[in-house]
Design an enzyme around this catalytic site. Structure first.
Site, PDB file in Angstrom:
ATOM      1  N   LEU A 178       0.820  -1.205   0.000  1.00  0.00           N
ATOM      2  CA  LEU A 178       0.000   0.000   0.000  1.00  0.00           C
ATOM      3  C   LEU A 178       0.859   1.263   0.000  1.00  0.00           C
ATOM      4  O   LEU A 178       2.055   1.216   0.304  1.00  0.00           O
ATOM      5  CB  LEU A 178      -0.931  -0.026   1.218  1.00  0.00           C
TER       6      LEU A 178
ATOM      7  N   THR B  96       6.309   0.405   1.902  1.00  0.00           N
ATOM      8  CA  THR B  96       7.359   1.211   2.525  1.00  0.00           C
ATOM      9  C   THR B  96       6.678   2.328   3.291  1.00  0.00           C
ATOM     10  O   THR B  96       6.072   3.229   2.695  1.00  0.00           O
ATOM     11  CB  THR B  96       8.312   1.793   1.472  1.00  0.00           C
TER      12      THR B  96
ATOM     13  N   LYS C 225      15.109  -0.360   5.100  1.00  0.00           N
ATOM     14  CA  LYS C 225      14.723   0.151   3.777  1.00  0.00           C
ATOM     15  C   LYS C 225      14.998   1.644   3.652  1.00  0.00           C
ATOM     16  O   LYS C 225      15.591   2.104   2.662  1.00  0.00           O
ATOM     17  CB  LYS C 225      13.239  -0.138   3.535  1.00  0.00           C
TER      18      LYS C 225
ATOM     19  N   LYS D 115       9.581  10.383  -1.400  1.00  0.00           N
ATOM     20  CA  LYS D 115       8.816   9.788  -0.291  1.00  0.00           C
ATOM     21  C   LYS D 115       9.757   9.077   0.682  1.00  0.00           C
ATOM     22  O   LYS D 115       9.662   9.256   1.908  1.00  0.00           O
ATOM     23  CB  LYS D 115       7.793   8.799  -0.844  1.00  0.00           C
TER      24      LYS D 115
END
Length: 294
Positions: A66, A95, A170, A245
Site C-alpha cells: 500500500l 514502505t 529500507k 517519499k
C-alpha cells in the site's frame, strides 16, 4: 495443500508480486481499488474479491502493498483484524514510517496475530521477475513463517531484527542511494564542464575509489554503462516521487531519534526541487539534468 494468500494492493509492484505467488503454487485472493489492477490479477489466476475483508476471509496469510502508513493502519485495523482467521500471518510489504509499522505490529500481536514488516528493494522489473530483496522486521517465529512466502517473490529475504526494523533498513538504504545518486550526477556534470568525456570518466572512476552502484549499475548519463532509465529518456525505473517519499521517511525518522543526516537532508531538498519542476514521475537519475541546468 497450497497456502491461500490474501493480496491487498495490486499496483505496479503488487501486481507482479502476486503473479509470482501464483506461479509458485500459492492460491491468491486479490483486492485493489483499481478495477484494472483486479482484472490483471484475475487474468494471472487470482480470485477477485470485492473488499479487503472478503480477500482476507479464510486466507492463511495476508500480504499488503500500500502507498503509505495511513493506508496500512486503516486496512489492518478496519478490515484485516476482524476478518482474518486466528492463525493467519500478516506481511506488510509497503514502505512506510517505522513508528506506524511498529504500532500496527503491536496491535496485531495484541489480537493474537503474528506479523512482519517486509519492505522491498528492486523496483518494478524485480517485482515482475521475482528477484526482489525483502528486508524483514518481526520475531524469529514470524520471520520463519514468512520466509517461504517472501522467497516466492524474491531472490533475497533478510531478517533485520524486531518489529519495524525492515522499514528502518529500507529507508536507511534508500537514503544512501538518494545521496549517492546526487553525488554521481553532480560529479558527471562537473567532469563534463572540466572537459572530461563522460565515457572516459566512467572508465576511470568505475574501477577507482569513487565507484558506486549509482555509477556502475545505474549510470545517469545516457549511453554510458549498462542499460538504465537514462537510455530511455529517464522513463521507468524508480520515480523521483518515490525517492522523495523515502527520503522524507528517512529524514523524519532521523529527526525522531536525533540522528545527524546532512547528506540525507540535502538529497531530500534536491529531489523536492526536481518534483516541484513536474518531474515526480520520471526516474530519479534525472537529477543530472537539473544539476546541468537543462
Amino acid at each position: 495443500m497450497s497456502q491461500t494468500i490474501a493480496f491487498i494492493g495490486l499496483g505496479n509492484m503488487g501486481g507482479g508480486m502476486a503473479a509470482n505467488l501464483l506461479k509458485n503454487g500459492f492460491a491468491v485472493r486479490a483486492f485493489d481499488l483499481s478495477e484494472e489492477a483486479l482484472a490483471k490479477a484475475a487474468e494471472a489466476g487470482a480470485v477477485r474479491c470485492a473488499s479487503a475483508a472478503e480477500a482476507v476471509s479464510g486466507a492463511d496469510a495476508v500480504v499488503t502493498m500500500l502507498p503509505a502508513g495511513k493506508h496500512v493502519e486503516a486496512v489492518y485495523t478496519g478490515e484485516v483484524f476482524g476478518a482474518a482467521k486466528a492463525d493467519a500471518l500478516f506481511l506488510d510489504c509497503s514502505t512506510i514510517d517505522v513508528a506506524t509499522a511498529r504500532r500496527v505490529e503491536e496491535a496485531a500481536a495484541g489480537k493474537g496475530f503474528e506479523m512482519v514488516d517486509a519492505p522491498v528493494s528492486g523496483g518494478i522489473a524485480a517485482a515482475n521477475g521475482g528477484t526482489l530483496t525483502f528486508m524483514v522486521g518481526g520475531s524469529d517465529q514470524a520471520f520463519g513463517r514468512a520466509r517461504p512466502i517472501l522467497s516466492a517473490m524474491g531472490k533475497a529475504v533478510i531478517h533485520a531484527g524486531g518489529a519495524g526494523n525492515g522499514q528502518a533498513a529500507k529507508i536507511c538504504n534508500n537514503m544512501l542511494l538518494g545521496a549517492t545518486m546526487v553525488a554521481t550526477c553532480e560529479t558527471f556534470a562537473m567532469a563534463k564542464k572540466l572537459g572530461l568525456d563522460p565515457q572516459t570518466f566512467y572508465d576511470i572512476s568505475s574501477v577507482s575509489s569513487g565507484q558506486s552502484w549509482s555509477m556502475t549499475s545505474y549510470c545517469p548519463v545516457p549511453g554510458v554503462g549498462p542499460q538504465s532509465p537514462s537510455d530511455n529518456g529517464y522513463q521507468g525505473g524508480f520515480a523521483v516521487g518515490l525517492m522523495l517519499k523515502d527520503l522524507k521517511l528517512a529524514t523524519e525518522a532521523a529527526a525522531s531519534v536525533g540522528a545527524s543526516v546532512p547528506m540525507g537532508n540535502a538529497a531530500e531538498s534536491l529531489y523536492q526541487l526536481l518534483a516541484n519542476q513536474g518531474e515526480a514521475g520520471r526516474d530519479f537519475s534525472l537529477m543530472i539534468e537539473m544539476l546541468e541546468g537543462k
